[in-house]
Structures are given as structure tokens and as C-alpha cells.
Design a protein around this motif. Sequence first.
Motif, mmCIF file in Angstrom:
data_model
loop_
_atom_site.group_PDB
_atom_site.id
_atom_site.type_symbol
_atom_site.label_atom_id
_atom_site.label_comp_id
_atom_site.label_asym_id
_atom_site.label_seq_id
_atom_site.Cartn_x
_atom_site.Cartn_y
_atom_site.Cartn_z
ATOM 1 N N MET A 1 0.845 -1.200 0.000
ATOM 2 C CA MET A 1 0.000 0.000 0.000
ATOM 3 C C MET A 1 0.879 1.248 0.000
ATOM 4 O O MET A 1 1.981 1.258 0.536
ATOM 5 C CB MET A 1 -0.957 -0.006 1.200
ATOM 6 N N ILE A 2 0.347 2.318 -0.580
ATOM 7 C CA ILE A 2 1.133 3.545 -0.726
ATOM 8 C C ILE A 2 1.271 4.247 0.620
ATOM 9 O O ILE A 2 2.350 4.733 0.966
ATOM 10 C CB ILE A 2 0.495 4.465 -1.798
ATOM 11 N N VAL A 3 0.172 4.341 1.371
ATOM 12 C CA VAL A 3 0.211 5.028 2.678
ATOM 13 C C VAL A 3 -0.666 4.264 3.663
ATOM 14 O O VAL A 3 -1.794 3.901 3.343
ATOM 15 C CB VAL A 3 -0.221 6.511 2.535
ATOM 16 N N SER A 4 -0.140 4.050 4.849
ATOM 17 C CA SER A 4 -0.907 3.355 5.890
ATOM 18 C C SER A 4 -1.801 4.367 6.608
ATOM 19 O O SER A 4 -1.521 5.575 6.588
ATOM 20 C CB SER A 4 0.033 2.711 6.898
ATOM 21 N N PHE A 104 -12.262 4.561 2.170
ATOM 22 C CA PHE A 104 -11.418 5.298 1.218
ATOM 23 C C PHE A 104 -11.649 4.910 -0.242
ATOM 24 O O PHE A 104 -11.811 5.788 -1.081
ATOM 25 C CB PHE A 104 -9.945 5.199 1.633
ATOM 26 N N PRO A 105 -11.663 3.620 -0.579
ATOM 27 C CA PRO A 105 -11.906 3.290 -1.991
ATOM 28 C C PRO A 105 -13.354 3.499 -2.443
ATOM 29 O O PRO A 105 -13.588 3.632 -3.653
ATOM 30 C CB PRO A 105 -11.517 1.808 -2.086
ATOM 31 N N GLN A 106 -14.291 3.549 -1.501
ATOM 32 C CA GLN A 106 -15.701 3.713 -1.898
ATOM 33 C C GLN A 106 -15.989 5.133 -2.390
ATOM 34 O O GLN A 106 -15.315 6.078 -2.002
ATOM 35 C CB GLN A 106 -16.629 3.418 -0.706
ATOM 36 N N MET A 107 -17.048 5.260 -3.216
ATOM 37 C CA MET A 107 -17.494 6.574 -3.679
ATOM 38 C C MET A 107 -18.554 7.107 -2.710
ATOM 39 O O MET A 107 -19.352 6.341 -2.174
ATOM 40 C CB MET A 107 -18.076 6.477 -5.091
ATOM 41 N N HIS A 108 -18.536 8.441 -2.516
ATOM 42 C CA HIS A 108 -19.460 9.077 -1.576
ATOM 43 C C HIS A 108 -20.040 10.336 -2.211
ATOM 44 O O HIS A 108 -19.391 10.984 -3.022
ATOM 45 C CB HIS A 108 -18.727 9.448 -0.285
ATOM 46 N N MET B 1 -6.979 -0.296 1.288
ATOM 47 C CA MET B 1 -5.920 0.713 1.132
ATOM 48 C C MET B 1 -6.511 2.107 0.941
ATOM 49 O O MET B 1 -7.609 2.274 0.437
ATOM 50 C CB MET B 1 -5.009 0.340 -0.046
ATOM 51 N N ILE B 2 -5.756 3.114 1.361
ATOM 52 C CA ILE B 2 -6.266 4.487 1.320
ATOM 53 C C ILE B 2 -6.269 5.015 -0.115
ATOM 54 O O ILE B 2 -7.222 5.663 -0.537
ATOM 55 C CB ILE B 2 -5.427 5.393 2.258
ATOM 56 N N VAL B 3 -5.177 4.742 -0.855
ATOM 57 C CA VAL B 3 -5.095 5.243 -2.238
ATOM 58 C C VAL B 3 -4.410 4.182 -3.099
ATOM 59 O O VAL B 3 -3.373 3.628 -2.712
ATOM 60 C CB VAL B 3 -4.348 6.605 -2.295
ATOM 61 N N SER B 4 -4.997 3.921 -4.243
ATOM 62 C CA SER B 4 -4.394 2.947 -5.165
ATOM 63 C C SER B 4 -3.328 3.645 -6.002
ATOM 64 O O SER B 4 -3.345 4.872 -6.153
ATOM 65 C CB SER B 4 -5.467 2.378 -6.090
#
Lengths: 155, 155
Positions: A1-4, A104-108, B1-4
Motif C-alpha cells: 500500500m502507498i500510505v498506511s 477510502f476506496p468507496q465513492m461518496h 488501502m487508502i489510495v491505489s
Amino acid sequence: MIVSPAQFLEYWQGNRRLTRRVTLAFPEDQLFTFSIGGMRPFGVLAWEIHQVSELTLTGLLTGEWPMPEWRNGVSQDRAELLGAWDELTARIETEMPKVDPAFFPQMHQLPWGEMSGWAAAIYNIDNEIHHRAQGYVYLRALGIEPPAFPAYMGP
Amino acid sequence: MIVSPAQFLEYWQGNRRLTRRVTLAFPEDQLFTFSIGGMRPFGVLAWEIHQVSELTLTGLLTGEWPMPEWRNGVSQDRAELLGAWDELTARIETEMPKVDPAFFPQMHQLPWGEMSGWAAAIYNIDNEIHHRAQGYVYLRALGIEPPAFPAYMGP
């Protein structure tokens, strides 16, 4: 993952610490009055940053995005601004770890359109960096050396 | 994950598109001359953004961080700046997907200290937002309406 999640929290808090220092770098009588090119004074921008940050924390936790009136600031009192700031910093520290990572990955549906949780979270910080940097120009124009950039060097 | 990785790429490119628009919003004779409070003109800041971005892409791909001289800009020619900018935009588009995802959580030795890959990647974008926002103040001081913020609304 890019950022925890822990890194993202530290990134946000590092930015908040720097913005707080910029708020304190202004002479008190300039914070809500000094302006360039018809822009809002830095104290008003700092209130906007505060309100967007509060909205974002609420949104990440609840999925609700109740829009504040953020164009005009809340007061012209630096102590009140910093009190609200520090209270929110403490809330972010305890409440961000409770945000569901699936958010985070979901759309809102946000007041300004449909966004992923990531886009909403990073927009909040982009907005803070953007307006804080405008405060850097105000400080330079006032002959004041701003706090060192960047806000965040890791981990 | 927060950002892909795909979202992070789009986030970076969205920021690059907005900074390019800010560069174009300046009258050509003000881009490398107009300044407030002894700060660098926006054209010089844009060259710095370009150089930090190029360094970051190289670093993410190779682990090498060869420091450029970025305080003074490369030239005072907007067409040259935009040519270099567009070339790098194309490189980022094709090369960012080749970055090893394991790079981000690992720690790396950068010219300004030890940082995670994430911290290095986001510092690059923070630096772009920070200096671009200073360009917004210059434009307002010149009586010019800047391009709409933010750069990135998702996904």
C-alpha cells in the motif's frame, strides 16, 4: 500500500502543526485584516481550513457532510481560533483510527459532487496547504520570515 | 488501502494540469519578474516544481536522488518550461505504473534525510501545491482571476 492509516494521520497532523505555527507568526492586528489583491485575510482562511477539516473528519466517520458557512470565518479572535484548532487536533488523533479503511476506496456523495473517500481526505489537506501557502506570501509581504516548509518528512 | 497506485497517478496529474494552467495565466512579461516580499517569481517556482517532480520520479523508479540546482530556475522562457513540463507529464504517465509498490512503505536515504517512499512522493505534491498557491496570490495582486482550485476531485 502507498500510505498506511497511521502515516496518513501523521501526515495530516504534521500539516496541522505547521498551519498553527503560520497562524501564530502573524502579528495579532494583521491576522484578520492584512490582505493582498482582495483575497481573504489569513485568519479567515485558517477558519476555513478548520471548518473543512472538521467536516472531513465527520464525513469520514459518519458518511454525512453537513456544509458549514466557511467563506467568512467564525470570529476575529485568534485565541478562539487556536482553541477550536487544538480541540479538533485532539479529536483527529483519537477518531481518525476509527475510520473504516473501506471508506477510502468507496465513492461518496459530497456537497460538491461524488468523490472517493481518498479524494475527499486528500482534498482536505490540499486545501490546507493551498491556503497556508497564501499565508506565506502575506507574511513575506509583511517582512516576516515564515516557518520552515515542509510540514511532513515522514515516516 | 487508502489510495491505489492509479488514483495516486491521477492525483499527481490533476495537480500538474492545474499548475500548468497557472503558469499560462501569467502575462508572459510577469512570469519571471513579478514578485512579492522578495520571493522568487512564479516562473522560477514552476521550474523548481518541475525539477523536484523529475527528481521524485527518478527516485521512485531507481532509488537514486541526484539533487538538481533548483533555486534559480533553468531559463526565463515559458515555452521551454512548458515543453519540459509536458515531456515530464508524459513520462510520469508511462513510468509511474512501473514503480514497485514495495517502494512506498520502505525507508530511503534522500538528500534531505531518511524518508519513506510515501513521504517522498507526497512531499513532491505538497511542494507543488505550496508554490502554486503562492502563484495564486501573485495573480490576484496582478488583478488576474486564477484557475479554479482544487486540482483533483477524484476518483
